[in-house]
Design a protein around this motif. Sequence first.
Motif, mmCIF file in Angstrom:
data_model
loop_
_atom_site.group_PDB
_atom_site.id
_atom_site.type_symbol
_atom_site.label_atom_id
_atom_site.label_comp_id
_atom_site.label_asym_id
_atom_site.label_seq_id
_atom_site.Cartn_x
_atom_site.Cartn_y
_atom_site.Cartn_z
ATOM 1 N N ASP A 32 -6.455 0.024 -7.670
ATOM 2 C CA ASP A 32 -5.147 -0.298 -7.088
ATOM 3 C C ASP A 32 -5.133 -1.640 -6.366
ATOM 4 O O ASP A 32 -4.101 -2.090 -5.888
ATOM 5 C CB ASP A 32 -4.734 0.791 -6.095
ATOM 6 C CG ASP A 32 -4.337 2.070 -6.810
ATOM 7 O OD1 ASP A 32 -4.037 1.989 -8.019
ATOM 8 O OD2 ASP A 32 -4.346 3.129 -6.177
ATOM 9 N N LYS A 33 -6.283 -2.258 -6.230
ATOM 10 C CA LYS A 33 -6.331 -3.529 -5.496
ATOM 11 C C LYS A 33 -5.579 -4.619 -6.233
ATOM 12 O O LYS A 33 -5.594 -4.660 -7.466
ATOM 13 C CB LYS A 33 -7.787 -3.965 -5.300
ATOM 14 C CG LYS A 33 -8.503 -3.160 -4.238
ATOM 15 C CD LYS A 33 -9.797 -3.829 -3.851
ATOM 16 C CE LYS A 33 -10.487 -3.027 -2.761
ATOM 17 N NZ LYS A 33 -10.957 -3.850 -1.666
ATOM 18 N N LYS A 46 2.498 1.680 -3.420
ATOM 19 C CA LYS A 46 1.546 2.197 -4.411
ATOM 20 C C LYS A 46 1.294 3.681 -4.212
ATOM 21 O O LYS A 46 1.253 4.451 -5.166
ATOM 22 C CB LYS A 46 0.221 1.437 -4.294
ATOM 23 C CG LYS A 46 0.238 0.086 -4.971
ATOM 24 C CD LYS A 46 -1.052 -0.667 -4.654
ATOM 25 C CE LYS A 46 -0.937 -2.127 -5.043
ATOM 26 N NZ LYS A 46 -1.979 -2.947 -4.417
ATOM 27 N N THR A 47 1.113 4.057 -2.938
ATOM 28 C CA THR A 47 0.812 5.461 -2.658
ATOM 29 C C THR A 47 2.019 6.344 -2.965
ATOM 30 O O THR A 47 1.888 7.426 -3.536
ATOM 31 C CB THR A 47 0.378 5.622 -1.187
ATOM 32 O OG1 THR A 47 -0.525 4.564 -0.867
ATOM 33 C CG2 THR A 47 -0.307 6.949 -0.957
ATOM 34 N N TRP A 76 0.841 -1.203 0.000
ATOM 35 C CA TRP A 76 0.000 0.000 0.000
ATOM 36 C C TRP A 76 0.873 1.250 0.000
ATOM 37 O O TRP A 76 0.628 2.213 -0.722
ATOM 38 C CB TRP A 76 -0.909 -0.058 1.230
ATOM 39 C CG TRP A 76 -2.071 0.869 1.221
ATOM 40 C CD1 TRP A 76 -2.496 1.665 0.203
ATOM 41 C CD2 TRP A 76 -2.978 1.089 2.316
ATOM 42 N NE1 TRP A 76 -3.607 2.364 0.583
ATOM 43 C CE2 TRP A 76 -3.926 2.032 1.869
ATOM 44 C CE3 TRP A 76 -3.082 0.571 3.611
ATOM 45 C CZ2 TRP A 76 -4.967 2.475 2.694
ATOM 46 C CZ3 TRP A 76 -4.116 1.003 4.424
ATOM 47 C CH2 TRP A 76 -5.048 1.937 3.971
ATOM 48 N N LEU A 109 -7.982 -4.554 2.687
ATOM 49 C CA LEU A 109 -7.400 -3.655 1.687
ATOM 50 C C LEU A 109 -7.526 -4.220 0.278
ATOM 51 O O LEU A 109 -8.036 -3.557 -0.620
ATOM 52 C CB LEU A 109 -5.920 -3.417 2.027
ATOM 53 C CG LEU A 109 -5.254 -2.319 1.219
ATOM 54 C CD1 LEU A 109 -5.719 -0.961 1.689
ATOM 55 C CD2 LEU A 109 -3.743 -2.427 1.345
ATOM 56 N N ASN A 110 -7.050 -5.429 0.094
ATOM 57 C CA ASN A 110 -7.083 -6.035 -1.241
ATOM 58 C C ASN A 110 -8.206 -7.059 -1.390
ATOM 59 O O ASN A 110 -8.220 -7.842 -2.325
ATOM 60 C CB ASN A 110 -5.739 -6.703 -1.534
ATOM 61 C CG ASN A 110 -4.650 -5.680 -1.768
ATOM 62 O OD1 ASN A 110 -4.783 -4.810 -2.616
ATOM 63 N ND2 ASN A 110 -3.586 -5.750 -0.985
ATOM 64 N N ASP A 137 -2.841 11.881 0.783
ATOM 65 C CA ASP A 137 -2.007 10.688 0.637
ATOM 66 C C ASP A 137 -0.731 10.753 1.479
ATOM 67 O O ASP A 137 -0.181 9.733 1.868
ATOM 68 C CB ASP A 137 -1.652 10.467 -0.834
ATOM 69 C CG ASP A 137 -2.835 9.895 -1.613
ATOM 70 O OD1 ASP A 137 -3.780 9.426 -0.948
ATOM 71 O OD2 ASP A 137 -2.812 9.923 -2.849
ATOM 72 N N SER A 173 -13.144 2.305 2.603
ATOM 73 C CA SER A 173 -11.859 1.865 2.066
ATOM 74 C C SER A 173 -11.035 3.083 1.661
ATOM 75 O O SER A 173 -11.536 4.033 1.083
ATOM 76 C CB SER A 173 -12.096 0.960 0.859
ATOM 77 O OG SER A 173 -10.849 0.600 0.324
ATOM 78 N N ILE A 226 -8.323 2.743 -0.271
ATOM 79 C CA ILE A 226 -7.542 2.433 -1.469
ATOM 80 C C ILE A 226 -8.471 2.506 -2.682
ATOM 81 O O ILE A 226 -9.655 2.192 -2.584
ATOM 82 C CB ILE A 226 -6.871 1.041 -1.358
ATOM 83 C CG1 ILE A 226 -5.814 0.856 -2.447
ATOM 84 C CG2 ILE A 226 -7.886 -0.091 -1.393
ATOM 85 C CD1 ILE A 226 -4.913 -0.352 -2.235
#
Lengths: 414, 484
Positions: free
Chosen positions: B127-128, A349-350, A346, B92-93, A363, B121, B123
């Motif tokens: 992006d998952k 990605k961010t 995570w 998250l995923n 973010d 969520s 995210i």
Amino acid sequence: MNILLNDNFDLKTYITNGGYNALKKSFTLKPEEIIEEVKKSGLRGRGGAGFPTGLKWSFIPKTKTQKYIVCNSDESEPGTFKDREIIHKNPHSIIEGMIIAGYAIGASKGYFYIRGEFAREARIMEKSIYEAKEAGYLGKNILKSGFDFDIVVVRGAGAYICGEETALLESIEGKQGKPRIKPPFPAVKGLYGCPTVINNVETLASVPYIVIYGGENYSKIGVEKSSGTKLFSVSGPVKKPGVYEIPLGLSFKTFFYDWLGGMKEGEELKAVIPGGSSVPVITAEEAMNTKLDYESLQKIGTMLGSGGMIIIPKSQCMVELLYVLARFYHHESCGQCTPCREGSGWIEKTLNKILNYKAKKQDLDLIVDISNNMMGRTICPLADALAMPVISFVQKFREEFESHIEGNCKICGK
Amino acid sequence: MPKVIIDGKEFIAKENETVLNVAERNGIYIPRYCYHPALSIAGNCRMCLVEIEKMPKLQIACATTVTDGMVIHTQTEKVKKARQDVLEFLLLNHPLDCPICDQVGECYLQDYYMEYGLKKSRIDLKDKNRKPKRRDIGKHLILDNERCILCTRCVRFCEEVTKTSELFINSRGDHSFIDIKTEEKLDNDYSLNIADICPVGAFTSKDFRFKERVYRLSSTSSICLSCATGCKIKVQHNNGKIYRILPDPNIYTNTWICDNGRMSYKITAGPDRLTKSIIKSEEHHLNKAIIKLFDILKEAKEKNLKIAILLSDYLSIEDNFALYYLGFEILKTDLIYASKEKEQKIEDGILINKDKTPNSNAVSQISKLYGIKKYEDLKDCDLLIGFYDDIEKLNIPKNKSVALSYKADKEYDNLIAIKTYFETEGSFINWQYFLRKTAPSVSAPTDTISVYDLCLKISELFGYYPKEKELNKIFNELKYKTED
């Protein structure tokens, strides 16, 4: 150490310069006397955690069961390349240290676990072990002492996590390198369920010196709780990057200007990662006012770690650098514990979004929040190893991150 | 005995007990995913984090052993925040498609989300991480890697319980996924337990998935009759239909059940279920069938034909004794047979018994008590009444038989449609000598009858009215144990 001699990796050179005398002396001592000397020396684990070595050895039960000594040479932390230097230039000091450690804890077998990428180094170690065996320093009844000891070289398969001591044990046992829950600690239940001591290359290489000159003399080097010398592997745009052995407690300023020769022309110091990529970053100002020892660095919120010092110039975009680190830790997370497995990806990605000007304002707080949520909640410290740099980078260089969110980074110009 | 304080209350713990176990024993529930009482400790999900005084970091309750004087907090803000954070990481995923997931209603993610999550969520959907879905992983199972939270319960089950080790975690980090080691499928004899222990919708049973929502199911405790082990089970059903069988874990016999036992409910509603009795190759409603059968028996008795009765290891104590009663007291025949004693042992080291019948322990006792002959002694008879499976095995001419059966079989002239033990009560003595009863979970087809009732009805037609006491006296003569 014999690092500066020619043919320094040779057994002959090592013996001419007093090699294996420490082993001979050890056999005149009782195992507990050796542990006592190491305790007196104040030697602390050189792999990163800094745990007192003598104390670690003393945790091994005094039973007659099979015990093991494991040398951790899975040196894979970005910025750290000190153990490789010892293997190249003084392999017999490691072997001698392992035999002495084996004698002290009553282990008849040692494993030399070496990083998979170190192919040449693995060959050096194998050759040196062969030499030592031929010369009677390894094998049955070493130097007629009645003590048997053998070393096996085990090569890793490229996983950073196998440097974590229990993941390393799993790896030797042929399993996936995933850290074990502690307790039980390896001293009680380690390799193949037997009491095991795992020491870093540099730690074990320091042992012969301690045996020859005595713990007290060793402790006179360095400062109070950080005794002895420490290898620093310095990378970055300094005039003389490389591996240096310095007495602990040396001020960074002296080290930086007198040993490293300062920055290269046209570069200016911005920040320093003092102990390998997993420790919090410090600013140039903080660095100039600190000393290089366990306590001083802890006082300013970072760690001595493995001594993998990364010098960061002003021309380096911190976002880019942190992204590289995040990508590394994401790639190396074993995936066992939820916070690390999910959090590392995570964050990467961010950060990728921040780096490429695609992030939203929130973010930046998000990656700090993710880091906080990961910290201290996993089996091993890999989650912390990513979380700590993220938190310190954002805290100390927030404006650079904000410029990436706003879309005008002047440094990387992306 | 160490004393500990959990949430302000003092409890006495056992030596080497974990925080989670002490808490659970005393009614304090700590959320968990990877922890399972019958498997080794993995400590990887991090959901059971609790605060322990004098320890700087939160500790996992499942792996932390209590020490005397330990002060534990399971409800502080710090603990709740940690659970919320771990849950956020787990989700998250994870796909956000609960309505089409078969785990709904028994999903730990859903349950804890309602308690600790309730957060949006953070995210972006795109992006998952994506992972393989709907993988046909074995005879009974479908695996959805995207729903998996990598708790490794399934991996540990295959390593520690079945010792077949088919599963492992492939790859690393957030791209790791449960995979199968060989090209072969995951079809050990206990594979469906994996669908049970999977805390999320990753492993689902091919037999059960998408047939019924779990929150609509009712549960009836019963026993499995697939072998002499006699595992305790929960039969789950709705609207008169059985959907699945789950183990009813107990310290005496079983934590798990085998796949074979799980599928045993199919006899109630399979395409070959016998729903109407057949007498002389003609289908009849129940009452008519009973009268027709009575006529056959009466005629045979009057003609002094040799009528044989088979007791059965597949039938309950009540049914067997009613059959014995019918033969001995009513039909006055001494041609009553039972199987010889069977060797009983767990043949796979887990649960499956070498003796594949549920009641041979009781029947062999009845045989001894009443001097009943063995099947091998059956040489000749003109008419035989017995359980379908036994008749099949004994190779008796089918036109001479009246088979008590769940199953339709065109080769028989006479078949009595009987109730299964999912539809009627019955007592059985398992290989450990435990006496246990099945319980009806669904109602039987209208024209079926239990063997006990059938025998009773026939007796009545012959003019005998046996008292219940008379038929139940057998329980005073049998040797057995009860669970308390």
